[in-house]
Design an enzyme around this catalytic site. Structure first.
Site, PDB file in Angstrom:
ATOM      1  CE  LYS A  22      -1.802   1.733   3.976  1.00  0.00           C
ATOM      2  NZ  LYS A  22      -1.520   3.148   4.173  1.00  0.00           N
ATOM      3  CG  ASN A  23       2.172   2.735   3.545  1.00  0.00           C
ATOM      4  OD1 ASN A  23       1.010   3.031   3.238  1.00  0.00           O
ATOM      5  ND2 ASN A  23       2.535   2.524   4.787  1.00  0.00           N
ATOM      6  NE  ARG A  92      -0.716  12.060   6.630  1.00  0.00           N
ATOM      7  CZ  ARG A  92      -0.495  13.365   6.686  1.00  0.00           C
ATOM      8  NH1 ARG A  92      -1.483  14.152   6.976  1.00  0.00           N
ATOM      9  NH2 ARG A  92       0.685  13.863   6.497  1.00  0.00           N
ATOM     10  CB  CYS A 116      -6.074   9.677  10.861  1.00  0.00           C
ATOM     11  SG  CYS A 116      -4.328   9.463  11.088  1.00  0.00           S
ATOM     12  NE  ARG A 121      -0.266  10.810   9.774  1.00  0.00           N
ATOM     13  CZ  ARG A 121      -0.672   9.741   9.071  1.00  0.00           C
ATOM     14  NH1 ARG A 121      -1.796   9.169   9.386  1.00  0.00           N
ATOM     15  NH2 ARG A 121       0.038   9.282   8.057  1.00  0.00           N
ATOM     16  N   PRO A 122       0.295  16.728  10.753  1.00  0.00           N
ATOM     17  CG  PRO A 122       2.068  17.644  11.937  1.00  0.00           C
ATOM     18  CD  PRO A 122       1.076  16.519  11.973  1.00  0.00           C
ATOM     19  CG  ASP A 124       5.198  20.973  10.124  1.00  0.00           C
ATOM     20  OD1 ASP A 124       4.615  19.857  10.077  1.00  0.00           O
ATOM     21  OD2 ASP A 124       6.184  21.172  10.836  1.00  0.00           O
ATOM     22  CG  LEU A 125       8.290  18.335   8.641  1.00  0.00           C
ATOM     23  CD1 LEU A 125       8.797  16.969   9.066  1.00  0.00           C
ATOM     24  CD2 LEU A 125       9.291  19.414   9.038  1.00  0.00           C
ATOM     25  CG  ASP A 304       2.993   1.779   9.439  1.00  0.00           C
ATOM     26  OD1 ASP A 304       3.224   1.970   8.225  1.00  0.00           O
ATOM     27  OD2 ASP A 304       2.642   2.688  10.206  1.00  0.00           O
ATOM     28  NE  ARG A 400      -7.194   3.962   5.050  1.00  0.00           N
ATOM     29  CZ  ARG A 400      -6.269   4.578   5.804  1.00  0.00           C
ATOM     30  NH1 ARG A 400      -6.453   4.727   7.097  1.00  0.00           N
ATOM     31  NH2 ARG A 400      -5.176   5.047   5.261  1.00  0.00           N
TER      32      ARG A 400
END
Ligand code: EPZ
Length: 421
Positions: A22-23, A92, A116, A121-122, A124-125, A304, A400
């Site tokens: 998935k990732n 996301r 979530c 889960r910002p 900013d980076l 994970d 998911r």
């Protein structure tokens, strides 16, 4: 809403070919926007996050065909560079479209991806790094971004964010700029994106290391690519063997990608065997406890796999401490395991779970609720270990990331049915 009904309490065993990652595949699907033609991705997992990403690509004007594990995307002509809120809120990973759309169209409008259950889960980076390339980004309830011309830059990440590194690669790979990124995420999913893009004619060095250099190219060519297997699905299957004192072999996986996980299971007393493209794990008797385990960015123990590990440790000999250092709120599995009479307490300040292992005779099947994707999968692991029939509600979370969890459980001799409400 759907539920999984699992009857456990006995060892499971079997051999499983692991699904596509998935990732790894989600950024590749975003990257297909950078190819003005056809991209073919094979070994693509049939999971709801992929379905959602394909819907987004279609909404942007791509033609998308899917035949089982093969996905064909034609991004010759795009009609839009805005992602709908409805789609973006479903997952996301839509944030990776920001970099891809800036790379392809020079502009993007993406709803701010919601937080979530595992954290705020910002982004900013992501925004800091894209601004280093010259992107102008307005942050309202949506992100409005423009990148007229990608500038060369040297970016040092204060934290090795997987998604932020991937976004910079996607925004700069087709450009006349040269980007040096330091303190990069080293996850295999970053390496996979670099390998995919290089196969399509990009010039990226250092994928999978902490320093990545992108030398922009004029265009990318059409490619066919086989996405690697899902290391977290593989690790989850190995957890089933450890939790039920069974014996499972996962195939089609590079054991190197899971070395932090297999080392931990070996320290817990499991027999782990590594092969070129497979891993087998056998557990005879109760596993040993872990005095302290911290989740870390790759190559450390993956966040994970944290919930799945806790599901094994609830019946270990002795007391274990598992500290979550990557996400600020990822111990949602603890209250659910306590329903099974697991002896766990949480130190909120340390984001640590203290687990006193109990013989599985003292653990009970229960009515459970999946708090998130990986904790949901971990509840499956726990339910397989204890006597009796457990129900795991909100199992759509699990869909998911896992192609067919009920089938996966049955493929190793477990008992699992799906109840759709
Ligand atoms: C990816 O998320 C994975 N998701 C996650 O898997 C995984 O847990 C994570 O990497 C770490 O390995 C996908 O690949 C789709 P990060 P990502 O940016 O890219 C903070 C699963 O279950 N951060 O490395 O979002 C962030 O809040 C999912 O499959 C900022 O502060 O992870 C977190 O605490 C869960 N600002 C930490 O960094 C930013 O701009 C790691 O995030 C970005 C991140």
């Amino acid at each position: 809403m759907s539920s999984l009904i699992i009857t456990g309490g006995y060892p499971v065993s079997g051999e499983v070919q692991v699904q596509g990652s998935k990732n790894a595949v989600l950024p590749l699907l975003a990257a297909s926007l950078l190819v003005k033609g056809t991209t073919v991705i094979e070994h693509c997992p049939d999971i709801s996050d992929v379905t959602c990403m394909l819907e987004i690509l279609k909404s942007l004007g791509c033609t998308v065909l899917r035949d089982k594990e093969t996905v064909i995307i034609d991004a010759e002509i795009l009609g839009r560079s805005a992602v709908s809120r409805q789609n973006a809120e479903k997952m996301r990973s839509s944030i990776s479209l920001l970099g891809a759309l800036l790379g392809r169209e020079g502009r993007a409008r993406i709803p701010l991806p919601g937080g979530c259950s595992i954290g705020k889960r910002p982004v900013d980076l992501h925004l800091m790094a894209l601004r280093c390339l010259g992107a102008e980004i307005e942050e309202k309830d949506e992100l409005y971004a423009v990148l007229r011309k990608c500038h060369s830059a040297e970016i040092v990440f204060p934290y090795p964010s997987v998604g932020a590194v991937q976004n910079v690669i996607l925004a700069s790979v087709v450009s006349s700029a040269s980007i040096v990124m330091r303190n990069c995420a080293r996850e295999p999913e970053v390496e996979e994106l670099c390998m995919f893009l290089n196969r399509a004619g990009a010039n990226i060095r250092g994928g999978g290391t902490d320093t990545i250099i992108v030398t922009g190219v004029k265009k990318l060519c059409e490619i066919r690519y086989i996405v690697r297997s899902d290391r977290i699905v593989a690790g989850t299957l190995l957890s089933m063997a450890a939790a039920t004192q069974g014996d499972i072999t996962v195939k089609g996986i590079d054991p190197f990608e899971l070395s932090a996980v297999t080392n931990v299971f070996a320290n817990m007393g499991c027999q782990v065997k590594l092969y070129t493209d497979a891993i087998s794990l056998r557990a005879d008797g109760r596993v040993r406890c872990l005095p302290l385990l911290k989740t870390l960015p790759y190559p450390g123990f993956p966040t994970d796999m944290q919930s799945q590990l806790i599901s094994v440790l609830i019946q270990a000999r002795g007391t274990s401490v598992v500290r979550e250092t990557v996400f600020e709120n990822r111990l949602g599995i603890v209250p659910e395991l306590r329903r099974m009479h697991a002896d766990i307490v949480v130190n909120r300040r340390e984001q640590a779970a203290i687990i006193r292992g109990r013989d599985k005779r003292y653990l009970h099947a229960a009515e459970l609720m999946a708090p998130d994707l990986r904790a949901g999968a971990a509840l499956v692991v726990a339910a397989m270990a204890v006597e009796g029939t457990s129900t795991i509600k909100k199992s759509e979370y699990v869909e998911r990331g896992y192609e067919n969890m009920a089938q996966l459980v049955r493929s190793v001799g477990g008992s699992c049915q799906v109840l759709s409400e």
